[in-house]
Design an enzyme around this catalytic site. Structure first.
Site, PDB file in Angstrom:
ATOM      1  N   LEU A 188       1.395  -0.739   0.497  1.00  0.00           N
ATOM      2  CA  LEU A 188       0.018  -0.141  -0.186  1.00  0.00           C
ATOM      3  C   LEU A 188       1.046   1.414   0.301  1.00  0.00           C
ATOM      4  O   LEU A 188       2.165   0.919   0.908  1.00  0.00           O
ATOM      5  CB  LEU A 188      -0.493  -0.120   1.116  1.00  0.00           C
ATOM      6  CG  LEU A 188      -1.455  -1.120   0.887  1.00  0.00           C
ATOM      7  CD1 LEU A 188      -3.233  -0.897   2.374  1.00  0.00           C
ATOM      8  CD2 LEU A 188      -2.603  -1.571   0.157  1.00  0.00           C
TER       9      LEU A 188
ATOM     10  N   ASN B 269       5.006  -8.168   6.396  1.00  0.00           N
ATOM     11  CA  ASN B 269       6.143  -7.125   7.239  1.00  0.00           C
ATOM     12  C   ASN B 269       6.067  -5.693   7.639  1.00  0.00           C
ATOM     13  O   ASN B 269       6.640  -4.946   7.839  1.00  0.00           O
ATOM     14  CB  ASN B 269       7.418  -6.738   5.847  1.00  0.00           C
ATOM     15  CG  ASN B 269       6.673  -5.627   5.595  1.00  0.00           C
ATOM     16  OD1 ASN B 269       5.062  -5.714   4.227  1.00  0.00           O
ATOM     17  ND2 ASN B 269       8.164  -4.533   4.749  1.00  0.00           N
TER      18      ASN B 269
HETATM   19  C1  LIG Z   1      -5.989  -2.466  13.702  1.00  0.00           C
HETATM   20  C2  LIG Z   1      -5.659  -2.633  12.328  1.00  0.00           C
HETATM   21  C3  LIG Z   1      -4.909  -1.577  11.807  1.00  0.00           C
HETATM   22  C4  LIG Z   1      -4.022  -1.263  10.087  1.00  0.00           C
HETATM   23  C5  LIG Z   1      -2.849  -0.879  10.216  1.00  0.00           C
HETATM   24  C6  LIG Z   1      -2.160  -1.324   9.718  1.00  0.00           C
HETATM   25  C7  LIG Z   1      -2.800  -1.865   8.283  1.00  0.00           C
HETATM   26  C8  LIG Z   1      -2.125  -2.186   6.675  1.00  0.00           C
HETATM   27  C9  LIG Z   1      -1.194  -1.653   6.193  1.00  0.00           C
HETATM   28  C10 LIG Z   1      -0.459  -1.270   5.366  1.00  0.00           C
HETATM   29  C11 LIG Z   1       0.135  -2.732   4.568  1.00  0.00           C
HETATM   30  C12 LIG Z   1       1.392  -2.324   3.711  1.00  0.00           C
HETATM   31  O1  LIG Z   1       1.230  -2.151   2.932  1.00  0.00           O
HETATM   32  S1  LIG Z   1       2.618  -0.902   4.140  1.00  0.00           S
HETATM   33  C13 LIG Z   1       3.549  -0.826   2.500  1.00  0.00           C
HETATM   34  C14 LIG Z   1       4.475  -2.234   3.019  1.00  0.00           C
HETATM   35  N1  LIG Z   1       5.576  -2.266   1.946  1.00  0.00           N
HETATM   36  C15 LIG Z   1       6.952  -2.016   2.062  1.00  0.00           C
HETATM   37  O2  LIG Z   1       7.618  -2.040   3.371  1.00  0.00           O
HETATM   38  C16 LIG Z   1       8.152  -1.408   1.374  1.00  0.00           C
HETATM   39  C17 LIG Z   1       8.648  -0.604   1.152  1.00  0.00           C
HETATM   40  N2  LIG Z   1       9.547  -0.785  -0.449  1.00  0.00           N
HETATM   41  C18 LIG Z   1      10.802  -1.469  -0.804  1.00  0.00           C
HETATM   42  O3  LIG Z   1      10.557  -1.929  -0.087  1.00  0.00           O
HETATM   43  C19 LIG Z   1      11.088  -0.964  -1.975  1.00  0.00           C
HETATM   44  O4  LIG Z   1      10.761   0.105  -2.047  1.00  0.00           O
HETATM   45  C20 LIG Z   1      10.806  -2.188  -3.031  1.00  0.00           C
HETATM   46  C21 LIG Z   1      11.667  -3.288  -2.098  1.00  0.00           C
HETATM   47  C22 LIG Z   1       9.557  -2.461  -2.935  1.00  0.00           C
HETATM   48  C23 LIG Z   1      11.931  -1.356  -4.266  1.00  0.00           C
HETATM   49  O5  LIG Z   1      12.342  -1.121  -4.053  1.00  0.00           O
HETATM   50  P1  LIG Z   1      13.560  -0.257  -4.747  1.00  0.00           P
HETATM   51  O6  LIG Z   1      15.000  -0.254  -4.773  1.00  0.00           O
HETATM   52  O7  LIG Z   1      13.360  -1.113  -6.345  1.00  0.00           O
HETATM   53  O8  LIG Z   1      12.702   0.888  -5.117  1.00  0.00           O
HETATM   54  P2  LIG Z   1      13.158   2.326  -3.902  1.00  0.00           P
HETATM   55  O9  LIG Z   1      13.271   2.035  -3.024  1.00  0.00           O
HETATM   56  O10 LIG Z   1      13.781   3.226  -4.878  1.00  0.00           O
HETATM   57  O11 LIG Z   1      11.436   2.674  -3.861  1.00  0.00           O
HETATM   58  C24 LIG Z   1      10.956   3.837  -5.165  1.00  0.00           C
HETATM   59  C25 LIG Z   1      10.785   4.656  -4.426  1.00  0.00           C
HETATM   60  O12 LIG Z   1       9.500   4.281  -3.889  1.00  0.00           O
HETATM   61  C26 LIG Z   1       8.814   4.738  -2.700  1.00  0.00           C
HETATM   62  N3  LIG Z   1       9.057   3.861  -1.979  1.00  0.00           N
HETATM   63  C27 LIG Z   1       9.049   2.510  -1.924  1.00  0.00           C
HETATM   64  N4  LIG Z   1       7.925   1.952  -1.079  1.00  0.00           N
HETATM   65  C28 LIG Z   1       6.509   2.539  -1.039  1.00  0.00           C
HETATM   66  C29 LIG Z   1       5.606   2.268   0.006  1.00  0.00           C
HETATM   67  N5  LIG Z   1       4.872   1.007  -0.049  1.00  0.00           N
HETATM   68  N6  LIG Z   1       4.708   3.194  -0.281  1.00  0.00           N
HETATM   69  C30 LIG Z   1       5.305   5.030  -0.581  1.00  0.00           C
HETATM   70  N7  LIG Z   1       6.170   4.916  -1.181  1.00  0.00           N
HETATM   71  C31 LIG Z   1       6.792   3.918  -1.375  1.00  0.00           C
HETATM   72  C32 LIG Z   1      10.278   4.913  -2.153  1.00  0.00           C
HETATM   73  O13 LIG Z   1      10.558   6.025  -1.019  1.00  0.00           O
HETATM   74  C33 LIG Z   1      10.980   5.425  -3.665  1.00  0.00           C
HETATM   75  O14 LIG Z   1      10.553   6.710  -2.720  1.00  0.00           O
HETATM   76  P3  LIG Z   1      11.186   8.330  -3.755  1.00  0.00           P
HETATM   77  O15 LIG Z   1      11.399   8.432  -5.300  1.00  0.00           O
HETATM   78  O16 LIG Z   1      10.480   9.603  -3.198  1.00  0.00           O
HETATM   79  O17 LIG Z   1      12.788   8.262  -3.106  1.00  0.00           O
END
Ligand SMILES: CCCCCCCC/C=C\CC(=O)SCCNC(=O)CCNC(=O)[C@H](O)C(C)(C)COP(=O)(O)OP(=O)(O)OC[C@H]1O[C@@H](n2cnc3c(N)ncnc32)[C@H](O)[C@@H]1OP(=O)(O)O
Length: 266
Positions: free
Chosen positions: A72, A141
Site C-alpha cells: 500500500l 512485513n
Molecule cells: C487495527 C488495524 C490497523 C491496521 C493498520 C495497517 C494496515 C496495513 C497497512 C499497510 C500495508 C502495506 O502494504 S505497508 C507497505 C509495505 N511495503 C513495504 O514495506 C515496501 C517498501 N518498499 C521497498 O522495500 C522497496 O521500495 C521495494 C523493494 C519494493 C523496491 O525497491 P526499489 O529499490 O526498486 O525502490 P525504491 O526503494 O527506490 O523506492 C522507490 C520510491 O518508492 C518509495 N516507496 C517504496 N515503497 C513505498 C510504499 N509502499 N509507499 C510509498 N512509497 C514507497 C520510495 O520511498 C521511493 O520514493 P522516492 O522516489 O520519493 O525516493
C-alpha cells in the site's frame, strides 16, 4: 495478475487498469487499481504500475522489473486527515473483496518484490507463480513498519500457510525469499524469471479446464467465511484503521520508515 476473460480472448494483456495513481483509485505502491468503476471488475486488472508504458500509455510488466507491488502507498497513510484514511481504507477493503471473491480464475505472476499489500493481492488470487530471484521477497512485513496487519490480512495468510507459520512470520514481519515461500506454501511455483508469464498461462489453462460453474461454486464455498468476516465488520474495521493510523506514535513510525526507504534509494 491475469484474469481469465482476457486470456480467453487471446489477449493476455487485456485492458489495462494499472496506471499512475489518480483520484478515486487505490494506490498500492506500484499497483494502482481503480475500484470505483464497477465495470472494471477484475477482467482489467493485471499489471503493476511502474515507469514504462505501452502505446496506450499503460504500463507494461517487462518495463517494471524488480517490483510486483511495493504494498500500500504509505504516503496515503501519513499526514492526512481521518476522512481521507477512512475513504482510503474502504477502497483497500473493496479491492481485496473483489479480488478475493472474483469468480474468474486469477493467477498472480509475481515478477518482483511483493511485500504487505502486494502479498495480500497475490494471496487473493487462485494461484501464485514467483520468479526465482533472491531479491524477490514476499510476505506481510507490517510489524517492521510499526503497524499491525488487519485481521483479514491475517486470515488470508493463515488460510494459505497455516497458523503456526503465520504466527511466526507475522510477528517477525518476515519476508520470504522464493525457496522458502515455496516451501511454506505461500507461492505455488518458483520458476526462472523469463518463465513466469508462460508458467502463469499454463496454470491458467489448468484451472480453466475445469467446468466453470463447479470451480466457481467451490471457490465461493472455500472463501465465503473469510470474506463474510470482513463484510460483517467493514465499518468497525475502517474505524479501527482510522483510530490506529491517526495515533502520533504510528504516524511517527511510518514517517521514519518512509524516510529510510528514501535514504536507501539515495
Ligand atoms: C487495527 C488495524 C490497523 C491496521 C493498520 C495497517 C494496515 C496495513 C497497512 C499497510 C500495508 C502495506 O502494504 S505497508 C507497505 C509495505 N511495503 C513495504 O514495506 C515496501 C517498501 N518498499 C521497498 O522495500 C522497496 O521500495 C521495494 C523493494 C519494493 C523496491 O525497491 P526499489 O529499490 O526498486 O525502490 P525504491 O526503494 O527506490 O523506492 C522507490 C520510491 O518508492 C518509495 N516507496 C517504496 N515503497 C513505498 C510504499 N509502499 N509507499 C510509498 N512509497 C514507497 C520510495 O520511498 C521511493 O520514493 P522516492 O522516489 O520519493 O525516493
Amino acid at each position: 495478475v491475469w484474469a481469465a476473460k482476457a486470456w480467453r480472448e487471446g489477449d493476455p494483456g487485456g485492458t489495462r487498469a494499472g496506471r499512475r495513481p489518480r483520484a478515486g483509485s487505490v494506490p498500492t505502491g506500484f499497483l494502482d487499481v481503480d475500484v470505483t468503476s464497477a465495470p472494471l471488475a477484475l477482467e482489467c486488472l493485471y499489471t503493476p504500475w511502474a515507469p514504462g508504458t505501452d502505446s496506450d500509455g499503460a504500463p507494461t510488466p517487462q518495463d517494471c522489473p524488480r517490483v510486483f507491488s511495493a504494498g500500500l502507498d504509505l504516503t496515503e497513510m501519513c499526514g492526512r486527515n481521518p476522512a481521507h484514511y477512512a475513504e482510503y481504507w474502504k477502497a483497500v477493503q473493496e479491492l481485496w473483496l473483489r479480488t478475493y471473491l472474483s469468480s474468474l480464475v486469477l493467477v498472480a505472476a509475481i515478477n518482483g518484490a511483493c511485500p504487505a499489500g502486494g502479498c495480500i493481492i497475490a494471496l487473493a488470487c487462485d494461484c501464485r507463480v514467483l520468479a526465482d530471484n533472491p531479491k524477490y521477497h514476499i510476505g506481510l512485513n507490517e510489524t517492521l513498519l510499526g503497524i499491525t496487519a488487519p485481521f483479514w490480512f491475517k486470515d488470508a495468510y493463515v488460510n494459505t500457510i497455516g497458523h503456526r507459520a503465520s504466527e511466526q512470520a507475522l510477528q517477525l514481519g518476515y519476508l520470504f525469499p522464493p525457496s522458502e515461500a515455496l516451501q511454506v506454501g505461500l507461492v505455488d511455483q518458483v520458476v526462472p524469471e523469463d518463465q513466469v508469464l508462460s508458467t502463469a498461462l499454463s496454470e491458467m489453462a489448468r484451472w480453466l479446464a475445469v467446468p466453470d460453474h463447479a470451480r466457481q461454486l467451490t471457490k465461493n464455498m472455500m472463501r465465503k467465511a473469510t470474506a463474510d468476516r470482513l463484510l460483517r465488520q467493514r465499518d468497525a474495521d475502517i474505524q479501527n484503521f482510522v483510530s490506529f493510523i491517526c495515533r502520533d506514535s504510528i504516524q511517527k513510525s511510518l514517517q521514519v520508515y518512509l524516510e529510510k526507504l528514501r535514504q536507501r534509494k539515495g
